[in-house]
Design an enzyme around this catalytic site. Structure first.
Site, PDB file in Angstrom:
ATOM      1  N   ASP A 139     -11.284   2.442   2.924  1.00  0.00           N
ATOM      2  CA  ASP A 139     -11.588   1.015   2.785  1.00  0.00           C
ATOM      3  C   ASP A 139     -13.044   0.822   2.340  1.00  0.00           C
ATOM      4  O   ASP A 139     -13.422  -0.266   1.904  1.00  0.00           O
ATOM      5  CB  ASP A 139     -11.388   0.296   4.131  1.00  0.00           C
ATOM      6  CG  ASP A 139     -10.092  -0.500   4.171  1.00  0.00           C
ATOM      7  OD1 ASP A 139      -9.571  -0.858   3.095  1.00  0.00           O
ATOM      8  OD2 ASP A 139      -9.605  -0.768   5.294  1.00  0.00           O
ATOM      9  N   GLN A 176      -5.682  -1.473   9.659  1.00  0.00           N
ATOM     10  CA  GLN A 176      -5.214  -2.744   9.101  1.00  0.00           C
ATOM     11  C   GLN A 176      -5.707  -3.895   9.988  1.00  0.00           C
ATOM     12  O   GLN A 176      -5.465  -3.898  11.196  1.00  0.00           O
ATOM     13  CB  GLN A 176      -3.680  -2.741   9.034  1.00  0.00           C
ATOM     14  CG  GLN A 176      -3.073  -3.965   8.380  1.00  0.00           C
ATOM     15  CD  GLN A 176      -3.390  -4.069   6.889  1.00  0.00           C
ATOM     16  OE1 GLN A 176      -3.270  -3.092   6.149  1.00  0.00           O
ATOM     17  NE2 GLN A 176      -3.805  -5.237   6.446  1.00  0.00           N
ATOM     18  N   LYS A 201       0.846  -1.204   0.000  1.00  0.00           N
ATOM     19  CA  LYS A 201       0.000   0.000   0.000  1.00  0.00           C
ATOM     20  C   LYS A 201       0.879   1.251   0.000  1.00  0.00           C
ATOM     21  O   LYS A 201       0.630   2.210  -0.726  1.00  0.00           O
ATOM     22  CB  LYS A 201      -0.930  -0.001   1.222  1.00  0.00           C
ATOM     23  CG  LYS A 201      -2.001  -1.080   1.138  1.00  0.00           C
ATOM     24  CD  LYS A 201      -2.736  -1.309   2.444  1.00  0.00           C
ATOM     25  CE  LYS A 201      -3.675  -2.505   2.303  1.00  0.00           C
ATOM     26  NZ  LYS A 201      -4.293  -2.931   3.556  1.00  0.00           N
TER      27      LYS A 201
END
Ligand code: NAP
Length: 290
Positions: free
Chosen positions: A120, A97, A53
């Site tokens: 997200d 995460q 990422k």
């Protein structure tokens, strides 16, 4: 028949070029898109996902910040850190995460991030857009479903009117994907561990999407060669020390018409979708402030 390999590389290249342009444009307007990943503890798989990422974020010219919190952080302290990040005007996108440590699991993690920074796409206000029938891929939609739709579109694989079987009904893949593909007028069968006679469904499908987390579960017996099925393999499993999909690629490639590789398929599409969401969130942030 040998399947066309539906590799992410050309799709990611194309999207990345667009994102670099958008990022430069935002910088000219005085704002550098900035993403924050909240990591609790040192899970090795999480560290490797975060590396990808970070790399893609920096490749498009955006800023990356890792908020690395101790494994034993209290729920109270964790919530206060999230609050600080939510209200920081220099951070435009935040993700937590997963997995987080056990003391944090009872928190409603999906709804902790401010919806406009929820890159997200897990916040209720963002998933609501899926329920409402959105086809707008610039919305903050969950990254794996968005990446899969972008991949299908790049390879001119029709979605409208197709019979699509999805295996796996998780909140991050199967469920939002079923809604997004339905918004694009596909007919969806969402299967799971209690589905009886799964092969009857997969053999009749135009597109099969495997997201169950079981290495090489889908072999050629799941497909009818005359259907010229497209196979999208979401699985990321470790088999004999190697990253492996849910589909046995070598066994299946002679009986289907297209298949995503693992690695190099859905994984990179998910990461680039996250960065797309970051750029969208930053653009909306600027609009909100002008
Ligand atoms: P998950 O939470 O692990 O759930 C697995 C799903 O598969 C459940 O819905 C389960 O059914 C279903 N399932 C299990 N065995 C099955 C079977 N034999 N037949 C049909 N369905 C079955 O799922 P996830 O988090 O979505 O992860 C799935 C896989 O995708 C994992 O390998 C994960 O690492 C990978 N993944 C990859 C990406 C990417 O970017 N490439 C992103 C996310 C996830 P029940 O609901 O009945 O238990």
């Amino acid at each position: 028949m040998t399947a066309k390999i539906l590799s992410a590389a050309p799709v990611v290249d194309k999207i990345k070029k667009e994102l670099i342009n958008k990022c430069n444009d935002l910088k000219r307007r005085g704002v550098t898109p900035s993403m924050c990943v909240v990591l609790v503890g040192d899970n090795p798989a999480s560290l490797s996902y975060i590396k990808n990422k970070k790399r893609m974020c920096e490749e498009v010219g955006a800023k990356f910040h890792l908020e690395h919190l101790p494994q034993d952080i209290s729920a109270e302290l964790f919530l206060s850190r999230i609050q600080v990040l939510n209200s920081d005007p220099d951070i435009h996108g935040i993700i937590i995460q997963l997995p987080v440590s056990s003391q944090l699991k009872t928190l409603n993690l999906a709804n902790l991030i401010e919806p406009s920074k929820d890159i997200d796409g897990f916040h209720g206000l963002n998933t609501q857009k899926l329920y409402s029938g959105t086809k707008d891929l610039s919305e903050l939609l969950p990254c794996t479903p968005k990446g899969i739709v972008n991949l299908l579109k790049f390879y001119d694989i029709e979605i409208e009117g197709k019979n699509i079987v999805i295996s796996g009904r998780s909140l991050i893949v199967g469920k939002p994907l079923s809604m997004l593909l339905s918004n694009f007028d596909a007919t969806i069968t969402l299967t799971h561990s209690q589905t009886k006679n799964l092969k009857d469904f997969t053999k009749g499908a135009d597109i099969v999407i495997a997201a169950i987390g079981k290495a090489h579960y889908f072999d050629r017996t799941f497909f009818d060669p005359s259907k010229k099925t497209i196979v999208i393999d979401v699985g990321m499993n470790t088999l004999h020390g190697k990253l492996t999909g849910d589909v046995n690629f070598e066994d299946v490639k002679e009986v289907v018409s297209g298949i995503t590789p693992v690695p190099g398929g859905v994984g990179p599409m998910t990461v680039v979708s996250l960065i797309e969401n970051l750029i969208s969130a930053t653009e909306k942030h600027i609009k909100g402030n002008t």
